[in-house]
Design a protein around this motif. Structure first.
Motif, PDB file in Angstrom:
ATOM      1  N   SER A   1       0.824  -1.217   0.000  1.00 21.56           N
ATOM      2  CA  SER A   1       0.000   0.000   0.000  1.00 21.56           C
ATOM      3  C   SER A   1       0.855   1.262   0.000  1.00 21.56           C
TER       4      SER A   1
ATOM      5  N   GLU B   1       0.283   3.458  -3.687  1.00 22.55           N
ATOM      6  CA  GLU B   1      -0.804   4.184  -3.040  1.00 22.55           C
ATOM      7  C   GLU B   1      -2.026   4.244  -3.950  1.00 22.55           C
ATOM      8  N   GLY B   2      -3.173   3.903  -3.381  1.00 24.31           N
ATOM      9  CA  GLY B   2      -4.423   3.924  -4.125  1.00 24.31           C
ATOM     10  C   GLY B   2      -4.824   2.567  -4.686  1.00 24.31           C
TER      11      GLY B   2
ATOM     12  N   THR C   1      -5.976  -1.265  -4.521  1.00 23.09           N
ATOM     13  CA  THR C   1      -6.735  -2.080  -3.582  1.00 23.09           C
ATOM     14  C   THR C   1      -5.966  -3.357  -3.290  1.00 23.09           C
TER      15      THR C   1
ATOM     16  N   MET D   1       0.229  -0.104 -10.698  1.00 19.97           N
ATOM     17  CA  MET D   1       0.161   1.355 -10.649  1.00 19.97           C
ATOM     18  C   MET D   1       0.694   1.993 -11.933  1.00 19.97           C
TER      19      MET D   1
END
Length: 122
Positions: A22, A26-27, A29, A102
């Motif tokens: 995480s 970041e962001g 799930t 990401m």
């Protein structure tokens, strides 16, 4: 966006990997289950509940044999065609997959990257 699921025999390991990935992705799930009632083990019911919450495609990483068996049973007993087992190292594999998710890479590209970077588990 794709998701990551983590299954470990240890609640603390599952939570730690969730926290690590995480912070680097970041962001994203990241769902995690581990342990049974504060003890070591995996629960097919907990795995199924986690899979029920997956909203998109997901890669699931696991630690050792019986976690793999419980994941396979959950997949066989339900229609989770959007979930793919990633037979690669738990920490390093989930980390790499999270970063690549990401970056917008596809599931196939991520699986190829995992294959090129790690030995697949038996």
């Amino acid at each position: 966006m794709m998701e990551i699921c983590v299954v470990s025999h240890s609640e603390e390991i599952a939570a730690g990997i969730q926290e690590l990935v995480s912070q680097m992705a970041e962001g994203l799930t990241i769902k995690a289950v581990g342990g049974i009632d504060g003890e070591i083990g995996t629960s097919i019911d907990a795995i199924t509940a986690m899979f029920d919450e997956v909203e998109d495609e997901a890669l699931v990483f696991y630690d050792i044999g019986s976690s793999k068996m419980n994941i396979e049973m959950a997949l066989e007993m339900n229609d989770y065609s959007q979930i793919t087992i990633a037979h690669y190292p738990l920490v390093e594999g989930a980390f790499l997959a999270g970063v690549e998710m990401m970056l917008g890479k596809s599931k196939d590209d991520i699986l190829e990257s995992l294959k090129n970077n790690f030995k697949e588990k038996d």
